[in-house]
Motif scaffolding. Structure first.
Motif, mmCIF file in Angstrom:
data_model
loop_
_atom_site.group_PDB
_atom_site.id
_atom_site.type_symbol
_atom_site.label_atom_id
_atom_site.label_comp_id
_atom_site.label_asym_id
_atom_site.label_seq_id
_atom_site.Cartn_x
_atom_site.Cartn_y
_atom_site.Cartn_z
ATOM 1 N N ARG A 14 0.918 -0.714 -0.299
ATOM 2 C CA ARG A 14 -0.255 0.200 0.104
ATOM 3 C C ARG A 14 1.229 1.377 0.089
ATOM 4 N NH1 ARG A 14 -3.504 2.647 4.220
ATOM 5 N NH2 ARG A 14 -4.717 3.955 2.883
ATOM 6 N N ASN A 33 4.126 -6.073 -12.172
ATOM 7 C CA ASN A 33 2.543 -5.686 -12.193
ATOM 8 C C ASN A 33 3.526 -5.404 -13.709
ATOM 9 O OD1 ASN A 33 1.502 -5.207 -10.085
ATOM 10 N ND2 ASN A 33 2.304 -4.018 -9.276
ATOM 11 N N GLY A 56 0.400 6.913 -8.564
ATOM 12 C CA GLY A 56 0.474 5.456 -8.320
ATOM 13 C C GLY A 56 1.691 4.518 -8.876
ATOM 14 N N ASP A 81 2.434 10.266 -6.186
ATOM 15 C CA ASP A 81 3.089 8.939 -5.256
ATOM 16 C C ASP A 81 3.371 8.743 -3.801
ATOM 17 O OD1 ASP A 81 3.543 5.384 -6.384
ATOM 18 O OD2 ASP A 81 3.637 5.949 -4.480
ATOM 19 N N ILE A 82 2.340 8.456 -2.895
ATOM 20 C CA ILE A 82 2.655 8.956 -1.417
ATOM 21 C C ILE A 82 4.067 8.471 -0.980
ATOM 22 C CG2 ILE A 82 1.245 6.513 -1.132
ATOM 23 C CD1 ILE A 82 0.256 8.096 0.964
ATOM 24 N N ASP A 109 -0.177 12.881 -1.814
ATOM 25 C CA ASP A 109 -2.216 11.891 -2.036
ATOM 26 C C ASP A 109 -3.491 12.370 -2.989
ATOM 27 O OD1 ASP A 109 -3.932 9.968 -1.084
ATOM 28 O OD2 ASP A 109 -4.029 10.353 1.311
ATOM 29 N N VAL A 110 -3.290 11.483 -3.662
ATOM 30 C CA VAL A 110 -4.556 11.487 -4.954
ATOM 31 C C VAL A 110 -6.355 12.000 -3.949
ATOM 32 C CG1 VAL A 110 -5.579 9.395 -4.122
ATOM 33 C CG2 VAL A 110 -5.346 9.938 -6.563
ATOM 34 N N THR A 126 -2.825 1.998 -12.580
ATOM 35 C CA THR A 126 -2.097 0.333 -12.620
ATOM 36 C C THR A 126 -2.990 0.244 -11.098
ATOM 37 O OG1 THR A 126 -0.402 0.297 -13.262
ATOM 38 C CG2 THR A 126 -1.772 0.865 -14.759
HETATM 39 C C1 LIG Z 1 0.359 -2.011 -6.088
HETATM 40 S S1 LIG Z 1 1.517 -0.515 -6.348
HETATM 41 C C2 LIG Z 1 1.397 -0.443 -8.048
HETATM 42 C C3 LIG Z 1 2.403 0.779 -8.879
HETATM 43 C C4 LIG Z 1 2.237 0.608 -9.898
HETATM 44 N N1 LIG Z 1 0.765 1.363 -10.808
HETATM 45 C C5 LIG Z 1 2.265 -0.747 -10.284
HETATM 46 O O1 LIG Z 1 1.635 -0.949 -11.523
HETATM 47 O O2 LIG Z 1 3.567 -1.088 -10.903
HETATM 48 C C6 LIG Z 1 0.380 0.938 -5.461
HETATM 49 C C7 LIG Z 1 1.421 2.470 -5.498
HETATM 50 O O3 LIG Z 1 0.820 3.269 -5.341
HETATM 51 C C8 LIG Z 1 1.079 4.007 -4.435
HETATM 52 N N2 LIG Z 1 -0.050 4.646 -3.938
HETATM 53 C C9 LIG Z 1 -1.003 3.503 -2.399
HETATM 54 N N3 LIG Z 1 -1.820 4.841 -2.162
HETATM 55 C C10 LIG Z 1 -1.912 5.786 -2.565
HETATM 56 C C11 LIG Z 1 -1.857 7.463 -2.440
HETATM 57 N N4 LIG Z 1 -2.994 7.569 -1.427
HETATM 58 N N5 LIG Z 1 -1.958 8.119 -3.311
HETATM 59 C C12 LIG Z 1 -0.929 7.885 -4.243
HETATM 60 N N6 LIG Z 1 -0.052 6.794 -3.914
HETATM 61 C C13 LIG Z 1 -1.194 6.320 -3.435
HETATM 62 C C14 LIG Z 1 1.933 3.080 -3.669
HETATM 63 O O4 LIG Z 1 2.612 3.562 -2.854
HETATM 64 C C15 LIG Z 1 2.143 2.666 -4.471
HETATM 65 O O5 LIG Z 1 3.661 2.567 -5.309
#
Ligand SMILES: C[S@@+](CC[C@H](N)C(=O)[O-])C[C@H]1O[C@@H](n2cnc3c(N)ncnc32)[C@H](O)[C@@H]1O
Length: 216
Positions: A14, A33, A56, A81-82, A109-110, A126
């Motif tokens: 997360r 991913n 993210g 990205d957080i 944060d989004v 994604t």
């Molecule tokens: C499962 S990873 C997927 C990363 C990338 N999209 C991929 O497919 O490899 C989820 C990503 O979302 C980011 N993330 C989680 N919550 C977030 C938020 N509230 N705002 C921005 N980014 C966030 C995490 O830090 C992480 O890098």
């Protein structure tokens, strides 16, 4: 599997933190991913002059692929990205494209986007939305920063995520697609369409959610 390992994984998928968390997340994200990212970018329809946001971005694989679409034009990519370690991982991946202003990475944060209204032609994310703390707030923010007639593309490996949920790795996520879609519609998006697709090389299933910010 020991419960503390399950907890470690659930926390770090997360919001990757610390040396081990970021090492684990970076390697796990790149390995698992990348196929979804490769199948997502062609659906986003990025044009050379587009201003694009990835939410993210993790280790930055998606931005690296998307970059090819704006390299020859006036377009620019933004990523939010957080996680601080993910900013570092993507910064080293994207290197000179950051210094030449083609890519800008922001830790945030989004649910509280540090962008002006009506800024983006395309938004994509994604394997990500299910980690957001508040889908309604996030969808409203994304709608706010998108231009009139712009499009958002969401992709997710639903079956893989549901499997992770069964194994206890989604303790901090909410992968309810119907809830996400209803928040997107409530925020003002139109033509919200959910499609089932299969990946090109592996035939693995994923879902894509298209949403248009018409802003009439
Ligand atoms: C499962 S990873 C997927 C990363 C990338 N999209 C991929 O497919 O490899 C989820 C990503 O979302 C980011 N993330 C989680 N919550 C977030 C938020 N509230 N705002 C921005 N980014 C966030 C995490 O830090 C992480 O890098």
């Amino acid at each position: 599997m020991a419960s503390y390992i399950r907890e470690f994984i659930a926390r770090n998928v997360r919001n990757p933190q610390g040396y081990f968390g970021s090492w684990f997340a970076k390697n796990a994200f790149i390995k698992s991913n990348t196929p979804l990212i490769e199948n997502t970018i062609p659906l986003v329809g990025i044009q050379p002059d587009h201003v694009v946001l990835e939410v993210g971005f993790g280790p930055g694989v998606g931005l690296e692929i998307a970059l090819k679409h704006v390299q020859q034009g006036l377009g620019k990519l933004y990523g939010i990205d957080i996680s601080e370690p993910m900013i570092q991982a993507a910064t080293s991946r994207l290197g000179s494209n950051i210094t030449n202003q083609k890519v800008e990475l922001i830790q945030g944060d989004v649910v509280n986007l540090p962008f002006e209204d009506n800024m983006f032609d395309r938004v994509y994310h994604t394997n990500c939305f299910y980690f957001w703390s508040d889908h309604e707030k996030a969808a409203k923010e994304l709608y706010r920063v998108m231009k009139k007639d712009s499009m958002m593309v969401t992709t997710m490996e639903k079956e893989r995520v549901e499997d992770a949920q069964r194994r206890g790795f989604m303790k901090y996520g909410n992968p309810d697609v119907d809830n996400y879609v209803s928040c997107v519609e409530k925020a003002g998006f139109s033509n919200v369409k959910v499609e089932n697709k299969c990946m090109e090389k592996s035939d693995a299933p994923f879902i894509v959610i298209y949403a248009t910010a018409k802003k009439e």
